[in-house]
Scaffold this active site. Structure first.
Site, PDB file in Angstrom:
ATOM      1  N   HIS A   1       1.404  -7.065  -5.058  1.00 14.97           N
ATOM      2  CA  HIS A   1       1.077  -5.573  -4.606  1.00 14.97           C
ATOM      3  C   HIS A   1       0.963  -5.571  -3.089  1.00 14.97           C
ATOM      4  CE1 HIS A   1      -1.590  -1.999  -5.697  1.00 14.97           C
ATOM      5  NE2 HIS A   1      -1.274  -1.958  -4.590  1.00 14.97           N
TER       6      HIS A   1
ATOM      7  N   HIS B   1       2.156  -3.151   0.327  1.00 10.78           N
ATOM      8  CA  HIS B   1       2.777  -2.152   0.993  1.00 10.78           C
ATOM      9  C   HIS B   1       3.499  -2.695   2.398  1.00 10.78           C
ATOM     10  CE1 HIS B   1       1.330   0.774  -1.891  1.00 10.78           C
ATOM     11  NE2 HIS B   1       0.349  -0.088  -2.151  1.00 10.78           N
TER      12      HIS B   1
ATOM     13  N   HIS C   1       0.766   2.743  -9.624  1.00  9.40           N
ATOM     14  CA  HIS C   1      -0.516   2.571  -9.059  1.00  9.40           C
ATOM     15  C   HIS C   1      -1.496   3.618 -10.024  1.00  9.40           C
ATOM     16  CE1 HIS C   1       0.502   0.984  -5.428  1.00  9.40           C
ATOM     17  NE2 HIS C   1      -0.367   1.074  -4.683  1.00  9.40           N
TER      18      HIS C   1
ATOM     19  N   GLU D   1      -6.752   3.037 -10.243  1.00 12.56           N
ATOM     20  CA  GLU D   1      -7.499   2.653  -8.726  1.00 12.56           C
ATOM     21  C   GLU D   1      -8.603   3.500  -8.516  1.00 12.56           C
ATOM     22  OE1 GLU D   1      -5.035   3.332  -5.227  1.00 12.56           O
ATOM     23  OE2 GLU D   1      -6.425   1.782  -4.183  1.00 12.56           O
TER      24      GLU D   1
ATOM     25  N   ASP E   1      -2.694  -5.643  -1.034  1.00 12.96           N
ATOM     26  CA  ASP E   1      -2.258  -4.111  -0.949  1.00 12.96           C
ATOM     27  C   ASP E   1      -2.052  -3.723   0.558  1.00 12.96           C
ATOM     28  OD1 ASP E   1      -2.198  -1.722  -1.845  1.00 12.96           O
ATOM     29  OD2 ASP E   1      -4.495  -1.302  -2.014  1.00 12.96           O
ATOM     30  N   ASP E   2      -2.909  -3.817   1.713  1.00  9.01           N
ATOM     31  CA  ASP E   2      -2.492  -3.597   3.022  1.00  9.01           C
ATOM     32  C   ASP E   2      -3.308  -4.057   3.697  1.00  9.01           C
ATOM     33  OD1 ASP E   2      -1.272  -0.701   2.438  1.00  9.01           O
ATOM     34  OD2 ASP E   2      -2.953  -0.203   1.168  1.00  9.01           O
TER      35      ASP E   2
HETATM   36  N1  ADE Z   1      -0.548   3.338  -0.309  1.00 14.23           N
HETATM   37  C1  ADE Z   1      -0.732   2.287   0.185  1.00 14.23           C
HETATM   38  N2  ADE Z   1      -1.967   1.690   0.008  1.00 14.23           N
HETATM   39  C2  ADE Z   1      -2.350   2.428  -1.276  1.00 14.23           C
HETATM   40  C3  ADE Z   1      -3.279   2.251  -2.176  1.00 14.23           C
HETATM   41  N3  ADE Z   1      -4.219   1.278  -2.250  1.00 14.23           N
HETATM   42  N4  ADE Z   1      -3.216   2.938  -3.130  1.00 14.23           N
HETATM   43  C4  ADE Z   1      -2.474   4.141  -3.168  1.00 14.23           C
HETATM   44  N5  ADE Z   1      -1.596   4.262  -2.229  1.00 14.23           N
HETATM   45  C5  ADE Z   1      -1.266   3.278  -1.372  1.00 14.23           C
HETATM   46 ZN    ZN Z   2      -1.094  -0.458  -3.269  1.00 19.02          ZN
END
Ligand code: ADE
Ligand code: ZN
Length: 344
Positions: free
Chosen positions: A14, A16, A194, A197, A275-276
């Site tokens: 996971h 991006h 997703h 969350e 994630d990011d």
């Molecule tokens: N796009 C990038 N990070 C995300 C996240 N945590 N939740 C939903 N969309 C995303």
């Molecule tokens: Zn994500």
């Protein structure tokens, strides 16, 4: 424990690509492309990274993404992530990309995917890191826009293992995208989404029953529904949990408040991911370090998380087995003897 976590063979499922754009690279690419940003120094960029929820993060994320214009830009950002992953002994990674956030700005789909794919091929050859690509539809955009992205992806099918669903969750239920996911499955793509969350457990049910997902991204709100937890456990549907993200986006107050250990102890196939990472303060290793110390995870728990990451991947059974064997050797050589007898 720190070097154990750094060196344990692992997969990341996971991540991006656009969320791996570090401020240094962002400023460099913006300058090279003659794009002006409201930031001129790395520190200014980092100062803007305080978020109150998912939408407040996404507005900064989409703004930063707008500097990516050329094939080389997509190569550079993907390559930089794969090098970081390699340094943390990520053996395999499955990466999301958001084509609509680029095609909407006039960047051709082919430019985006060609740069990413070239970086994947180089990383495989030069670093030994394998990777797969998952196209995410932006759920705040229309179904027609998602269908258009899917059409553009079909000629590049052999480079894309699956499709997912990301962006603002609350108010955008998975069921809205049934038609797009049906078509994606018919075209041979695997599906993920997703869900759970910021959105309710009901969205996880929809992802499972209506989008036929193989994995749920995040999924942490599943604990609000005991029947759902039982279903996820019985099917061993993986959850790709992102602990530092959940704190930065205020899903949980702090890492100690994360339900990751609870999910693990319930027998769910939970994995840890970043994630990011450029926005949330760490890559997969930093996520593992944070949960290990805040939740007092044992060596056995860390080995279980690494094993789940391989089991939950879209690799073939043979590839998974080879990585599990590598993991077993690592764990038997690196878990201290005193702990192995009592704790594993
Ligand atoms: N796009 C990038 N990070 C995300 C996240 N945590 N939740 C939903 N969309 C995303
Ligand atoms: Zn994500």
């Amino acid at each position: 424990m720190k070097s154990f976590i750094r060196n344990i063979p692992k997969a990341e499922l996971h991540i991006h690509i656009e969320g791996t754009l570090e401020p240094e690279l962002m400023l460099k690419i913006a300058k090279r492309n003659g794009v002006s940003l409201r930031f001129s120094a790395v520190d200014d960029v980092r100062k803007a990274y305080t978020f109150s929820n998912l939408p407040s993060f996404l507005s900064v994320y989409y703004e930063a993404t707008s500097i990516l214009l050329r094939e080389q830009d997509f190569y550079d950002v993907t390559r930089a992530y794969l090098e970081k992953a390699h340094a943390q002994n990520v053996r395999h990674t499955e990466m999301f990309f958001d084509p609509q956030s680029h095609t909407e700005r006039g960047v051709p789909f082919e430019t985006v995917i060609s740069g990413i794919h070239r970086a994947q091929a180089d990383a495989r050859q030069q670093l030994g890191v394998t990777s797969k690509l998952i196209l995410c539809f932006l759920r705040h955009l229309s179904v027609d826009s998602a269908m258009e992205a899917l059409k553009e992806a079909i000629p590049f099918k052999h480079w894309i293992v699956g499709v997912g669903l990301d962006s603002t969750e609350a108010g955008y239920p998975p069921e809205k995208f049934i038609r797009v996911f049906e078509k994606s499955l018919a075209e041979g793509f695997l599906t993920v989404a997703h869900a759970g969350e910021e959105g309710p457990a009901e969205y996880i049910w929809q992802a499972l029953k209506q989008l036929m997902v193989s994995r749920v991204d995040h999924g942490v709100r599943c604990t609000e529904d005991a029947h759902l937890v039982q279903t996820l456990k019985a099917r061993q549907t993986p959850l790709t949990v992102c602990p530092l993200s959940n704190v930065k986006l205020r899903v949980f107050d702090d890492i100690a408040g994360s339900n990751l250990k609870q999910l693990l102890d319930l027998g769910l196939c939970v994995t840890v991911n970043s994630d990011d990472p450029a926005y949330f303060g760490g890559y997969v290793m930093e996520n593992l370090l944070a949960v290990q110390s805040a939740l007092n995870l044992s060596y056995g728990d860390v080995c279980r998380l690494a094993r789940n990451s391989f089991n939950a991947s879209f690799l073939s059974e043979e590839e998974k087995q080879a990585l599990r064997n590598e993991l077993d050797v690592f764990c038997s050589n690196n878990v201290p003897d005193s702990i192995r007898s009592s704790n594993l």
